[in-house]
Write an enzyme that holds these catalytic residues in place. Structure first.
Site, mmCIF file in Angstrom:
data_model
loop_
_atom_site.group_PDB
_atom_site.id
_atom_site.type_symbol
_atom_site.label_atom_id
_atom_site.label_comp_id
_atom_site.label_asym_id
_atom_site.label_seq_id
_atom_site.Cartn_x
_atom_site.Cartn_y
_atom_site.Cartn_z
ATOM 1 N N GLU A 118 -0.542 -5.745 5.816
ATOM 2 C CA GLU A 118 0.797 -5.706 5.192
ATOM 3 C C GLU A 118 1.738 -6.686 5.887
ATOM 4 O OE1 GLU A 118 0.928 -1.068 3.632
ATOM 5 O OE2 GLU A 118 1.513 -1.492 5.689
ATOM 6 N N THR A 156 0.843 -1.192 0.000
ATOM 7 C CA THR A 156 0.000 0.000 0.000
ATOM 8 C C THR A 156 0.883 1.249 0.000
ATOM 9 O OG1 THR A 156 -1.635 -1.221 1.264
ATOM 10 C CG2 THR A 156 -1.824 1.175 1.315
HETATM 11 C C1 5RP Z 1 0.831 1.981 4.475
HETATM 12 C C2 5RP Z 1 2.307 1.906 4.551
HETATM 13 C C3 5RP Z 1 3.074 2.497 3.394
HETATM 14 O O1 5RP Z 1 3.722 1.468 2.730
HETATM 15 C C4 5RP Z 1 4.062 3.501 3.922
HETATM 16 O O2 5RP Z 1 3.354 4.484 4.638
HETATM 17 C C5 5RP Z 1 4.862 4.155 2.791
HETATM 18 O O3 5RP Z 1 4.009 4.905 1.969
HETATM 19 P P1 5RP Z 1 4.576 5.782 0.787
HETATM 20 O O4 5RP Z 1 5.205 4.844 -0.190
HETATM 21 O O5 5RP Z 1 3.354 6.487 0.228
HETATM 22 O O6 5RP Z 1 5.569 6.771 1.344
HETATM 23 O O7 5RP Z 1 2.898 1.381 5.450
HETATM 24 O O8 5RP Z 1 0.231 1.432 5.620
#
Ligand code: 5RP
Length: 231
Positions: free
Chosen positions: A107, A28
């Protein structure tokens, strides 16, 4: 440095690790979205044959939009070949804080079932110690929120319920649970803190990922560096 370009470089590199026949965990966030888009392109242009298990409703929408076939744990036997996902902080030994998108419970489940868990970040996510920049997200049963908040404060953390930005009230996870963000400051022993948090009644899971990442792809605007977990 362009952060967006760095995320794109990391995402596109991750998509190159995927081969036909693989089942892939789809993470995500904005960095993984580049990997999902690149997988969609490879499906269209190269006939790559894969299926993905999304880690959130957001990842599922992303996969559907990019034409990446999706499945669930019911559809597979055994483990995933690869899971790709972003992170909010990465320590020198490749432990992580995740969960800015409130998707960390799924995740972690998906990452735990993958032979390779490849994490995609730009350099802003690299820290000397976890907890330096980001709070640890903790997913809780709504009824337990006040109790967990009191417990975390007694542990010395600055903790608060995560509130929606374009929604009144708490952020609600894909499981219908709430998120508490807890700032502990620099975390000396992430494994010990992980165990302690999981012992609090009402906690579903938290965003400390200890010992799970096998590789971290660090994107810059000129290329990538791949960090590999030491055995
Ligand atoms: C979501 C997450 C994301 O992988 C993490 O916040 C990184 O996000 P981004 O790639 O938009 O910086 O842990 O729950």
């Amino acid at each position: 440095m362009s952060q967006n370009l760095a995320k794109k470089q990391a995402g596109e590199k991750a998509a190159q690790y995927v081969e036909s026949g693989m089942t892939v965990g789809l993470g995500t966030g904005s960095t993984t979205a580049f990997a999902i888009a690149a997988l969609g392109r490879r499906i269209r242009e190269e006939g790559l044959l894969i299926r993905g298990i999304p880690t959130s409703s957001s990842a599922e929408l992303e996969a559907r939009a990019q034409g990446v076939p999706i499945c669930t744990f019911d559809d597979i036997e055994g483990r995933l070949d690869i899971a790709v996902d972003g992170a909010d902080e990465v320590s020198p030994v490749l432990d992580l804080i995740k969960g800015r998108g409130a998707a960390h419970t799924r995740e972690k489940l998906v990452a735990s079932q993958a032979d390779r868990f490849i994490v995609l970040v730009d350099t802003s996510k690299l820290v000397k110690q976890l907890g330096t920049k980001m709070p640890v997200p903790i997913e809780v049963i709504p009824m337990a929120a006040p109790v967990v908040l009191r417990t975390l404060k007694a542990m010395g953390a600055a903790a608060a319920l995560r509130l929606g930005l374009r929604k009144d009230g708490p952020v609600v996870s894909d499981q219908g649970f709430w998120i508490i963000d807890a700032q502990f400051g620099p975390i000396g022993d992430p494994a010990a803190l992980s165990r302690t948090l999981l012992e609090i009644p009402g906690v579903l899971d938290h965003g400390l990922f200890v010992g799970l990442a096998t590789e971290v792809i660090v994107g810059t605007d000129t290329g990538v560096e791949v960090l590999v977990r030491k055995p």
